[in-house]
Design an enzyme around this catalytic site. Sequence first.
Site, PDB file in Angstrom:
ATOM      1  N   ASP A 199      32.813  43.607  30.934  1.00  0.00           N
ATOM      2  CA  ASP A 199      33.390  44.416  31.886  1.00  0.00           C
ATOM      3  C   ASP A 199      33.960  45.739  31.422  1.00  0.00           C
ATOM      4  O   ASP A 199      34.031  45.819  29.981  1.00  0.00           O
ATOM      5  CB  ASP A 199      34.409  43.809  32.788  1.00  0.00           C
ATOM      6  CG  ASP A 199      35.342  43.168  32.103  1.00  0.00           C
ATOM      7  OD1 ASP A 199      35.423  43.068  30.977  1.00  0.00           O
ATOM      8  OD2 ASP A 199      36.259  42.198  32.849  1.00  0.00           O
TER       9      ASP A 199
ATOM     10  N   ASN B  98      44.740  34.561  38.426  1.00  0.00           N
ATOM     11  CA  ASN B  98      44.125  34.116  39.625  1.00  0.00           C
ATOM     12  C   ASN B  98      42.798  33.375  39.312  1.00  0.00           C
ATOM     13  O   ASN B  98      42.016  33.187  40.488  1.00  0.00           O
ATOM     14  CB  ASN B  98      44.400  35.442  40.701  1.00  0.00           C
ATOM     15  CG  ASN B  98      43.316  36.323  39.946  1.00  0.00           C
ATOM     16  OD1 ASN B  98      42.666  36.347  39.081  1.00  0.00           O
ATOM     17  ND2 ASN B  98      43.300  37.559  40.607  1.00  0.00           N
TER      18      ASN B  98
ATOM     19  N   HIS C  13      40.411  34.698  37.753  1.00  0.00           N
ATOM     20  CA  HIS C  13      39.093  35.796  37.462  1.00  0.00           C
ATOM     21  C   HIS C  13      38.573  35.611  35.976  1.00  0.00           C
ATOM     22  O   HIS C  13      39.401  35.244  35.150  1.00  0.00           O
ATOM     23  CB  HIS C  13      39.625  37.088  37.878  1.00  0.00           C
ATOM     24  CG  HIS C  13      40.382  37.878  36.904  1.00  0.00           C
ATOM     25  ND1 HIS C  13      41.630  38.703  37.081  1.00  0.00           N
ATOM     26  CD2 HIS C  13      40.101  38.179  35.567  1.00  0.00           C
ATOM     27  CE1 HIS C  13      42.019  39.090  36.193  1.00  0.00           C
ATOM     28  NE2 HIS C  13      41.114  39.040  35.379  1.00  0.00           N
TER      29      HIS C  13
ATOM     30  N   GLU D 154      37.044  38.694  40.774  1.00  0.00           N
ATOM     31  CA  GLU D 154      38.241  38.366  41.429  1.00  0.00           C
ATOM     32  C   GLU D 154      38.002  37.267  42.549  1.00  0.00           C
ATOM     33  O   GLU D 154      36.900  37.175  43.002  1.00  0.00           O
ATOM     34  CB  GLU D 154      38.832  39.615  42.336  1.00  0.00           C
ATOM     35  CG  GLU D 154      39.061  40.667  41.126  1.00  0.00           C
ATOM     36  CD  GLU D 154      40.452  40.377  40.524  1.00  0.00           C
ATOM     37  OE1 GLU D 154      40.965  39.502  40.531  1.00  0.00           O
ATOM     38  OE2 GLU D 154      40.749  41.693  40.042  1.00  0.00           O
TER      39      GLU D 154
HETATM   40  C1  GLP Z   1      41.355  41.130  32.240  1.00  0.00           C
HETATM   41  C2  GLP Z   1      39.826  41.044  31.675  1.00  0.00           C
HETATM   42  C3  GLP Z   1      39.519  39.694  31.650  1.00  0.00           C
HETATM   43  C4  GLP Z   1      40.354  38.850  31.089  1.00  0.00           C
HETATM   44  C5  GLP Z   1      41.873  38.860  31.757  1.00  0.00           C
HETATM   45  C6  GLP Z   1      42.996  37.859  30.966  1.00  0.00           C
HETATM   46  O1  GLP Z   1      41.469  41.177  33.474  1.00  0.00           O
HETATM   47  N1  GLP Z   1      38.901  41.697  32.449  1.00  0.00           N
HETATM   48  O2  GLP Z   1      38.025  39.388  31.182  1.00  0.00           O
HETATM   49  O3  GLP Z   1      40.034  37.330  30.901  1.00  0.00           O
HETATM   50  O4  GLP Z   1      42.185  40.219  31.693  1.00  0.00           O
HETATM   51  O5  GLP Z   1      43.496  38.424  30.033  1.00  0.00           O
HETATM   52  P1  GLP Z   1      44.644  38.098  29.149  1.00  0.00           P
HETATM   53  O6  GLP Z   1      43.787  37.424  27.908  1.00  0.00           O
HETATM   54  O7  GLP Z   1      45.263  39.288  28.559  1.00  0.00           O
HETATM   55  O8  GLP Z   1      45.442  37.071  29.924  1.00  0.00           O
END
Ligand code: GLP
Length: 250
Positions: free
Chosen positions: A67, A136, A138, A143
């Site tokens: 992304d 959440n 995702h 989402e």
């Molecule tokens: C962002 C990314 C996700 C990732 C998520 C969790 O929103 N788009 O791909 O998995 O963060 O991040 P973290 O690993 O910092 O908890």
Amino acid sequence: MRVYQTSDYQAMSRQAANIISAQIITKPNCVLGLATGSTPIGTYRQLIEWYKKGDLSFAEVHTVNLDEYVGLPGTHDQSYRYFMQTNLFDHVDVKPEWTNVPDGMAADAQAEGGRYDQVISGLGGIDLQLLGMGHNGHIGFNEPAEDFPLGTHRVDLTESTIQANKRFFASEADVPRQAITMGIKTIMQARRILVVVSGEDKADIVLKAFRGPVTPKVPASILQLHPDVTLVGDKAALSKLAAAGESVCG
Ligand code: GLP
């Protein structure tokens, strides 16, 4: 699903890096799906260390990232392109032109999604997709929703994601409100999926995603239907899943 439980973040990172490097060693010209967020940073650090020791080469690897924020150029220090350059690509021998991240500056983000899916299918699909998970549920930026989005598409970020990601920006107002993300179908078509989770604050969503009903309200729950998923997490993140009876190794 295989579940590896590790003592802490560092051991989680090493275990995940082991799985990725085994993929590269068995198929040097593989297509790796990569992720951002804080969780995979240690994994990338470990892969860089092994590359520097001469144990691993990315020379034949293609990469496709999950992304990107809409409106951020790759030079912006909070863009996911910049994240990948600084946390992995700049430190290993991957060919720059073989690394792919959705273009957050594309004039038509929806069309960019279609182009991106064509890039992935042109490469023959993803061999191993690395995923983190939002609070959440995702994955990428898919989402919670009423249905599972399919291909790569533009998405409005939820308030909870904006809140979680604002720590990386100067102010909340600077957090982009939209992103381009691989869709659920794009992710589910990967031949293998590797999910990394760390920290007590992920324990509830890990339980929901892997033991709860499969629902677009918890996007990661779709992974229960994928035939080859490996979940690597530290004790804290897996505590509720293990307590619910999931068998874990390590
Ligand atoms: C962002 C990314 C996700 C990732 C998520 C969790 O929103 N788009 O791909 O998995 O963060 O991040 P973290 O690993 O910092 O908890």
